[in-house]
Scaffold this motif. Structure first.
Motif, PDB file in Angstrom:
ATOM      1  N   ASN A  60      -1.061 -37.217 -14.681  1.00 59.68           N
ATOM      2  CA  ASN A  60       0.226 -37.413 -15.307  1.00 59.68           C
ATOM      3  C   ASN A  60       0.823 -36.053 -15.617  1.00 59.68           C
ATOM      4  OD1 ASN A  60      -0.691 -36.524 -18.014  1.00 59.68           O
ATOM      5  ND2 ASN A  60      -1.928 -38.375 -17.910  1.00 59.68           N
ATOM      6  N   LYS A  61       2.127 -36.027 -15.830  1.00 58.18           N
ATOM      7  CA  LYS A  61       2.847 -34.771 -15.985  1.00 58.18           C
ATOM      8  C   LYS A  61       2.316 -33.953 -17.156  1.00 58.18           C
ATOM      9  CE  LYS A  61       6.391 -32.049 -15.032  1.00 58.18           C
ATOM     10  NZ  LYS A  61       6.396 -31.119 -16.132  1.00 58.18           N
ATOM     11  N   ALA A  62       1.947 -34.607 -18.244  1.00 62.21           N
ATOM     12  CA  ALA A  62       1.467 -33.882 -19.421  1.00 62.21           C
ATOM     13  C   ALA A  62       0.204 -33.103 -19.104  1.00 62.21           C
ATOM     14  CB  ALA A  62       1.205 -34.859 -20.563  1.00 62.21           C
ATOM     15  N   LYS A  63      -0.703 -33.732 -18.341  1.00 63.71           N
ATOM     16  CA  LYS A  63      -1.952 -33.044 -18.018  1.00 63.71           C
ATOM     17  C   LYS A  63      -1.699 -31.866 -17.096  1.00 63.71           C
ATOM     18  CE  LYS A  63      -6.657 -33.662 -16.414  1.00 63.71           C
ATOM     19  NZ  LYS A  63      -7.707 -34.603 -15.974  1.00 63.71           N
ATOM     20  N   VAL A  64      -0.791 -32.023 -16.131  1.00 60.70           N
ATOM     21  CA  VAL A  64      -0.455 -30.921 -15.231  1.00 60.70           C
ATOM     22  C   VAL A  64       0.076 -29.736 -16.027  1.00 60.70           C
ATOM     23  CG1 VAL A  64       1.061 -30.182 -13.364  1.00 60.70           C
ATOM     24  CG2 VAL A  64      -0.019 -32.419 -13.265  1.00 60.70           C
ATOM     25  N   ASP A  65       1.031 -30.016 -16.924  1.00 63.56           N
ATOM     26  CA  ASP A  65       1.612 -28.941 -17.729  1.00 63.56           C
ATOM     27  C   ASP A  65       0.559 -28.266 -18.591  1.00 63.56           C
ATOM     28  OD1 ASP A  65       4.040 -29.489 -16.654  1.00 63.56           O
ATOM     29  OD2 ASP A  65       4.749 -30.706 -18.338  1.00 63.56           O
ATOM     30  N   LYS A  66      -0.333 -29.063 -19.192  1.00 61.21           N
ATOM     31  CA  LYS A  66      -1.375 -28.509 -20.052  1.00 61.21           C
ATOM     32  C   LYS A  66      -2.296 -27.585 -19.259  1.00 61.21           C
ATOM     33  CE  LYS A  66      -5.317 -29.847 -22.933  1.00 61.21           C
ATOM     34  NZ  LYS A  66      -6.115 -30.986 -23.458  1.00 61.21           N
ATOM     35  N   GLU A  67      -2.653 -28.027 -18.054  1.00 59.09           N
ATOM     36  CA  GLU A  67      -3.571 -27.232 -17.239  1.00 59.09           C
ATOM     37  C   GLU A  67      -2.915 -25.918 -16.813  1.00 59.09           C
ATOM     38  OE1 GLU A  67      -6.581 -28.029 -13.477  1.00 59.09           O
ATOM     39  OE2 GLU A  67      -5.405 -29.660 -14.358  1.00 59.09           O
ATOM     40  N   ILE A  68      -1.661 -25.980 -16.393  1.00 56.69           N
ATOM     41  CA  ILE A  68      -0.970 -24.766 -15.965  1.00 56.69           C
ATOM     42  C   ILE A  68      -0.753 -23.818 -17.142  1.00 56.69           C
ATOM     43  CG2 ILE A  68       1.255 -23.901 -15.147  1.00 56.69           C
ATOM     44  CD1 ILE A  68       1.324 -26.115 -13.145  1.00 56.69           C
ATOM     45  N   ASP A  69      -0.380 -24.355 -18.306  1.00 56.54           N
ATOM     46  CA  ASP A  69      -0.196 -23.502 -19.483  1.00 56.54           C
ATOM     47  C   ASP A  69      -1.489 -22.793 -19.858  1.00 56.54           C
ATOM     48  OD1 ASP A  69       2.434 -24.186 -19.641  1.00 56.54           O
ATOM     49  OD2 ASP A  69       2.148 -25.736 -21.182  1.00 56.54           O
ATOM     50  N   ALA A  70      -2.611 -23.508 -19.741  1.00 55.00           N
ATOM     51  CA  ALA A  70      -3.903 -22.903 -20.062  1.00 55.00           C
ATOM     52  C   ALA A  70      -4.210 -21.745 -19.133  1.00 55.00           C
ATOM     53  CB  ALA A  70      -5.009 -23.957 -19.974  1.00 55.00           C
ATOM     54  N   ARG A  71      -3.831 -21.908 -17.856  1.00 57.17           N
ATOM     55  CA  ARG A  71      -4.089 -20.838 -16.890  1.00 57.17           C
ATOM     56  C   ARG A  71      -3.194 -19.627 -17.163  1.00 57.17           C
ATOM     57  NH1 ARG A  71      -7.685 -24.000 -16.938  1.00 57.17           N
ATOM     58  NH2 ARG A  71      -8.294 -25.281 -15.166  1.00 57.17           N
ATOM     59  N   LYS A  72      -1.947 -19.896 -17.569  1.00 58.19           N
ATOM     60  CA  LYS A  72      -1.026 -18.791 -17.824  1.00 58.19           C
ATOM     61  C   LYS A  72      -1.505 -17.924 -18.984  1.00 58.19           C
ATOM     62  CE  LYS A  72       3.236 -20.692 -15.935  1.00 58.19           C
ATOM     63  NZ  LYS A  72       4.612 -21.149 -16.208  1.00 58.19           N
ATOM     64  N   ASN A 134       9.252 -23.878 -10.666  1.00 55.22           N
ATOM     65  CA  ASN A 134       7.862 -23.468 -10.522  1.00 55.22           C
ATOM     66  C   ASN A 134       7.021 -24.042 -11.648  1.00 55.22           C
ATOM     67  OD1 ASN A 134       9.511 -21.421  -8.998  1.00 55.22           O
ATOM     68  ND2 ASN A 134       7.464 -20.748  -8.448  1.00 55.22           N
ATOM     69  N   GLY A 135       5.917 -24.688 -11.272  1.00 56.94           N
ATOM     70  CA  GLY A 135       5.035 -25.317 -12.243  1.00 56.94           C
ATOM     71  C   GLY A 135       5.201 -26.817 -12.323  1.00 56.94           C
ATOM     72  N   SER A 136       6.247 -27.362 -11.658  1.00 58.98           N
ATOM     73  CA  SER A 136       6.490 -28.806 -11.734  1.00 58.98           C
ATOM     74  C   SER A 136       6.479 -29.475 -10.356  1.00 58.98           C
ATOM     75  CB  SER A 136       7.836 -29.085 -12.422  1.00 58.98           C
ATOM     76  OG  SER A 136       8.906 -28.553 -11.670  1.00 58.98           O
ATOM     77  N   GLY A 137       6.012 -28.771  -9.341  1.00 57.50           N
ATOM     78  CA  GLY A 137       6.049 -29.298  -7.975  1.00 57.50           C
ATOM     79  C   GLY A 137       4.825 -30.077  -7.564  1.00 57.50           C
ATOM     80  N   GLY A 138       3.903 -30.316  -8.515  1.00 52.98           N
ATOM     81  CA  GLY A 138       2.690 -31.056  -8.187  1.00 52.98           C
ATOM     82  C   GLY A 138       1.544 -30.136  -7.827  1.00 52.98           C
ATOM     83  N   GLN A 139       0.395 -30.733  -7.533  1.00 59.24           N
ATOM     84  CA  GLN A 139      -0.789 -29.968  -7.169  1.00 59.24           C
ATOM     85  C   GLN A 139      -1.348 -30.480  -5.842  1.00 59.24           C
ATOM     86  OE1 GLN A 139      -3.662 -29.323 -10.296  1.00 59.24           O
ATOM     87  NE2 GLN A 139      -2.173 -29.797 -11.880  1.00 59.24           N
ATOM     88  N   ALA A 140      -2.094 -29.629  -5.177  1.00 57.27           N
ATOM     89  CA  ALA A 140      -2.697 -29.999  -3.895  1.00 57.27           C
ATOM     90  C   ALA A 140      -4.060 -30.626  -4.161  1.00 57.27           C
ATOM     91  CB  ALA A 140      -2.829 -28.774  -2.995  1.00 57.27           C
ATOM     92  N   ASP A 141      -4.062 -31.936  -4.377  1.00 59.64           N
ATOM     93  CA  ASP A 141      -5.293 -32.614  -4.747  1.00 59.64           C
ATOM     94  C   ASP A 141      -6.177 -32.943  -3.555  1.00 59.64           C
ATOM     95  OD1 ASP A 141      -5.174 -32.482  -7.405  1.00 59.64           O
ATOM     96  OD2 ASP A 141      -4.456 -34.502  -7.762  1.00 59.64           O
ATOM     97  N   ALA A 142      -5.636 -32.925  -2.354  1.00 60.08           N
ATOM     98  CA  ALA A 142      -6.448 -33.101  -1.152  1.00 60.08           C
ATOM     99  C   ALA A 142      -6.207 -31.891  -0.265  1.00 60.08           C
ATOM    100  CB  ALA A 142      -6.069 -34.380  -0.416  1.00 60.08           C
ATOM    101  N   VAL A 143      -7.265 -31.199   0.094  1.00 56.91           N
ATOM    102  CA  VAL A 143      -7.136 -29.968   0.875  1.00 56.91           C
ATOM    103  C   VAL A 143      -8.106 -30.024   2.049  1.00 56.91           C
ATOM    104  CG1 VAL A 143      -7.148 -27.448   0.818  1.00 56.91           C
ATOM    105  CG2 VAL A 143      -6.607 -28.732  -1.268  1.00 56.91           C
TER     106      VAL A 143
END
Length: 383
Positions: A60-72, A134-143
């Motif tokens: 979900n969007k909240a988790k994506v934002d949380k993960e990216i903020d933690a990395r920043k 930038n930061g809201s385009g999703g993640q590459a969950d299958a690579v």
């Protein structure tokens, strides 16, 4: 293998390829043969495109934002994106960016017949037609990295876990490069613009991870494609091989054969229990199983309906992005369609070890084993 042996083997495989078509078209009229060839081109193209749709975990969007903020918060600003390649060469002690490399006392030559294509499944439901902040385009969950052997009309698929820890580029919301940091590979796509920049970030990160191996092209698609293609071929049968999948759908009982239709396909390839350690790795076997079964059903259905391929291409185009020109992926599609059906032996997982991180699961790559694998897939030992 000397040059004469190589040429002889190449022609032998070429003749075998032609015999395959001769048996296939025996007894058909010229018009039907033409139709069959068009179907096989489309089938191969769609199958290749579908490799990239095995997108995986519930996000979900909240988790994506949380993960990216933690990395920043953790990012250590460095001098530009070129630092990624430098890290690879220093850590692995070898760069596979050249056509001739020396490793452990041996010389290897790049097999120029084998191309590398990066295939990505993106955890988004919308179309990939517009750039994102930038930061809201999703993640590459299958690579996946597809090793396409143009001389033998065959493919090998390297499955790269989304949680693989490796240097990735990092940006601010305006797209300005902050530097690079050692983080989850999946985030490299998220730091881009959701289109070309995101795909290029992923290509750079994967190339770095694989000892600077050049990436010849990319394809990315969103989760929408899974159910679209699944239902357009009439659904796919799978045997449930894992416990606990009833949480995704009550029909997913271990040992049962289930016909996947509607949203069942997406749930089958994406579901994982995020409270269980290593669940992202465990579900990769399920994805491989589904892809193999999908290919078989896809080919069978397309032979019966010569309009199916066009309909499917029209349906999935808004949810895809690629830097491959039409001529390249049509040639690729024809060769894949004419090749033998994929088996589990054609899939290999990036060498490494799953580790429980403080906040998120991590996959730590085994660097020496990766070099050996890349040499076996894309190089040949010089004699």
């Amino acid at each position: 293998m000397d040059n004469k042996e190589h040429v002889h083997k190449h022609h032998k495989n070429k003749h075998k390829h032609h015999r395959h078509y001769s048996r296939l078209y025996k007894g058909m009229s010229r018009e039907n043969r033409h139709i069959m060839k068009k179907i096989y081109i489309g089938v191969g193209l769609l199958f290749f495109a579908f490799i990239l749709v095995l997108v995986l975990m519930y996000f979900n969007k909240a988790k994506v934002d949380k993960e990216i903020d933690a990395r920043k918060e953790a990012v250590a600003v460095q001098e530009g994106a070129d630092k990624i390649a430098e890290t690879s060469s220093e850590d692995l002690g070898i760069s596979l960016s050249e056509n001739e490399v020396s490793y452990e006392g041996k010389t290897y030559l790049r097999n120029t017949y084998i191309k590398s294509y990066l295939v990505m499944g993106i955890d988004r439901k919308d179309k990939l037609e517009d750039k994102q902040v930038n930061g809201s385009g999703g993640q590459a969950d299958a690579v996946f990295l597809v090793a396409y052997d143009t001389s033998h009309n065959s493919v090998k698929v390297l499955k790269i876990p989304r949680d693989t820890m490796t240097p990735i580029p990092m940006t601010d919301l305006s797209g300005n490069l902050l530097g690079v940091d050692y983080q989850h590979l999946t985030l490299a796509f998220g730091y881009g613009d959701g289109r070309e920049q995101s795909c290029e970030f992923m290509c750079d990160a994967v190339s770095n991870l694989l000892a600077d191996l050049p990436i010849d092209g990319y394809i990315a698609a969103t989760t929408n494609v899974i159910n679209i293609l699944n239902d357009m071929i009439g659904g796919v049968d799978v045997v449930i091989e894992q416990d606990g999948l009833e949480k995704a759908n009550p029909a997913f009982v271990k040992g049962e054969t289930v016909h996947l239709v509607g949203d069942m396909a997406e749930k089958y390839v994406r579901y994982r229990d995020i409270t269980e350690f290593n669940s992202a790795i465990d579900r990769m076997h399920r994805q491989t199983q589904y892809l193999i079964n999908f290919e078989k059903q896809f080919k069978a259905q397309a032979v019966q309906d010569d309009e199916l391929v066009v309909k499917m291409l029209d349906a999935i185009t808004p949810y895809m992005i690629t830097d491959l020109d039409k001529g390249t992926y049509l040639r690729l599609a024809m060769d894949i369609a004419a090749s033998e059906d994929l088996t589990e032996e054609d899939f290999v997982t990036l060498p490494g070890e799953a580790v429980e991180g403080i906040d998120f699961d991590e996959y730590h790559p085994h660097e020496d084993e990766i070099v050996d694998l890349m040499l076996s897939l894309f190089f040949r030992e010089s004699t």
